[in-house]
Design a protein around this motif. Structure first.
Motif, short mmCIF file in Angstrom:
data_model
loop_
_atom_site.label_atom_id
_atom_site.label_comp_id
_atom_site.label_asym_id
_atom_site.label_seq_id
_atom_site.Cartn_x
_atom_site.Cartn_y
_atom_site.Cartn_z
N ALA A 1 0.85 -1.28 0.11
CA ALA A 1 -0.11 -0.25 0.00
C ALA A 1 0.92 1.26 0.00
CB ALA A 1 -0.92 -0.17 1.20
N GLU A 2 0.58 2.19 -1.10
CA GLU A 2 1.31 3.54 -1.06
C GLU A 2 0.66 4.41 -0.06
OE1 GLU A 2 1.61 6.28 -4.66
OE2 GLU A 2 2.65 4.57 -5.12
N PHE A 3 1.36 4.86 0.93
CA PHE A 3 0.83 6.07 1.91
C PHE A 3 1.51 7.43 1.19
CE2 PHE A 3 -0.29 2.31 4.15
CZ PHE A 3 -1.35 2.87 5.11
N PRO B 1 0.99 11.76 2.53
CA PRO B 1 0.46 12.91 3.45
C PRO B 1 -0.70 13.67 2.66
CG PRO B 1 2.75 13.31 2.74
CD PRO B 1 2.47 12.39 2.06
N TYR B 2 -1.78 13.39 3.19
CA TYR B 2 -2.96 14.09 2.96
C TYR B 2 -3.65 14.90 3.93
CZ TYR B 2 -3.50 12.11 -1.80
OH TYR B 2 -3.30 11.74 -3.15
N MET B 3 -4.65 15.59 3.85
CA MET B 3 -5.41 16.58 4.64
C MET B 3 -5.75 15.97 6.00
SD MET B 3 -8.67 18.70 4.28
CE MET B 3 -8.04 19.67 2.74
N TYR B 4 -6.13 14.66 6.07
CA TYR B 4 -6.40 14.24 7.74
C TYR B 4 -5.27 13.21 7.90
CZ TYR B 4 -10.94 16.42 6.38
OH TYR B 4 -11.94 17.28 5.81
N GLY B 5 -3.94 13.41 7.45
CA GLY B 5 -3.00 12.37 7.74
C GLY B 5 -2.61 11.59 6.77
N GLU C 1 5.93 14.79 7.90
CA GLU C 1 6.45 16.03 7.92
C GLU C 1 7.59 15.99 6.86
OE1 GLU C 1 7.54 16.36 11.97
OE2 GLU C 1 5.75 17.25 12.55
N ASN C 2 8.09 14.96 6.46
CA ASN C 2 9.54 14.99 5.58
C ASN C 2 9.16 14.34 4.20
OD1 ASN C 2 11.98 15.75 7.20
ND2 ASN C 2 10.63 14.37 8.41
N THR C 3 7.60 14.32 3.69
CA THR C 3 7.41 13.99 2.49
C THR C 3 6.63 15.17 2.04
OG1 THR C 3 7.36 11.60 3.07
CG2 THR C 3 6.27 12.14 1.02
N ASP C 4 6.54 15.48 0.56
CA ASP C 4 5.79 16.52 0.02
C ASP C 4 4.28 16.09 0.14
OD1 ASP C 4 7.79 18.16 -0.47
OD2 ASP C 4 8.21 17.47 -2.56
N PHE C 5 3.43 16.83 0.32
CA PHE C 5 1.95 16.47 0.03
C PHE C 5 1.56 15.97 -1.20
CE2 PHE C 5 -2.56 17.66 -0.46
CZ PHE C 5 -3.04 17.40 0.79
N ARG D 1 13.11 5.19 4.71
CA ARG D 1 13.67 6.40 5.52
C ARG D 1 13.71 6.45 6.65
NH1 ARG D 1 11.37 11.40 2.91
NH2 ARG D 1 12.80 12.48 4.07
N LEU D 2 12.79 5.68 7.31
CA LEU D 2 12.35 5.38 8.53
C LEU D 2 13.34 4.40 9.31
CD1 LEU D 2 9.97 6.37 10.72
CD2 LEU D 2 8.97 4.31 10.02
N ASP D 3 14.29 5.17 10.47
CA ASP D 3 15.18 4.03 11.17
C ASP D 3 14.35 3.89 12.66
OD1 ASP D 3 15.58 6.47 12.78
OD2 ASP D 3 17.43 7.04 11.85
N LYS D 4 14.99 2.94 13.25
CA LYS D 4 14.48 2.70 14.51
C LYS D 4 14.15 3.73 15.54
CE LYS D 4 16.45 0.71 18.84
NZ LYS D 4 17.66 0.28 19.24
N ASP D 5 15.08 4.82 15.57
CA ASP D 5 14.82 5.93 16.67
C ASP D 5 13.94 6.86 16.12
OD1 ASP D 5 17.24 5.26 18.20
OD2 ASP D 5 18.71 6.32 17.05
N LYS D 6 13.82 7.09 14.77
CA LYS D 6 12.32 7.94 14.43
C LYS D 6 11.18 7.33 14.55
CE LYS D 6 15.39 10.18 10.80
NZ LYS D 6 16.35 9.77 9.57
#
Length: 193
Positions: A70-72, A74-78, A156-160, A168-173
């Motif tokens: 599934a491709e996610f 960022p949109y208006m409601y998250g 927050e780090n992907t264009d709308f 790009r998501l690591d364990k700490d993030k």
């Protein structure tokens, strides 16, 4: 989108070798939907969108692979997946999952009914993941999940409207993001590392 096939010729047999870099490792969106519906009395699409987003975060960090394809975005409601939305619509129209109209936030919405007999073909580990996410989110409203998803690293780090890249998501993030909505979700991830 994940799940592309690679093709090469086998020099010994002269036949085409097809290998999948992730297809065999991801579950279908349908099975993920059924997995969550096994855990709930009912779900609206909005909450299901956020639940699958969380499952994707946990799986991509703990297994270094996406749970589904599934491709996610960022949109208006998250966080939002059109793939999930389309799959839900197809399952509803075909009668494969029970649903009924419901009144939510001042408008009519579809309530997807959970049943313990939803058949999903996936590992027991995924069953546990769906159950652990449900347990960790007891008392967390769908509205809170929507607000939270807008505060995650990927959002927050992907264009709308652009595809979120879970690599790009690591364990700490991931731990930081999951802990914001429920410290129990942090434990779900840490127990899988």
């Amino acid at each position: 989108m994940l799940g592309g096939s690679k093709s090469s010729m086998n020099e010994t047999t002269g036949q085409d070798n097809k290998s999948s870099d992730t297809e065999s490792e991801v579950m279908s969106i349908e099975d993920a939907i059924r997995g969550f519906l096994n855990e709930y009395e009912y779900l609206h699409e909005f909450r299901l969108q956020k639940l699958l987003y969380i499952a994707e975060m946990i799986n991509s960090v703990s297994k270094e692979n996406r749970l589904t394809d599934a491709e996610f975005k960022p949109y208006m409601y998250g966080s939002y997946s059109e793939d999930l939305s389309d799959t839900l619509e197809n399952l509803d129209e075909s009668g494969e999952i029970p649903s009924e109209p419901d009144w939510q936030y001042g408008k009519t919405a579809t309530k997807y009914l959970g049943t313990a007999d939803q058949q999903a073909e996936h590992e027991i580990d995924h069953n546990n993941l769906f159950q652990e996410i449900r347990e960790a989110l007891k008392g967390v409203t769908s509205e809170d999940l929507g607000k939270w998803s807008k505060e995650t690293f990927l959002y927050e780090n992907t264009d709308f409207g652009s595809e979120m890249r879970f690599d790009r998501l690591d364990k700490d993030k991931a731990i930081n993001d999951l802990e914001k909505i429920s410290p129990k979700l942090k434990n779900v991830l840490e127990n899988r590392l």
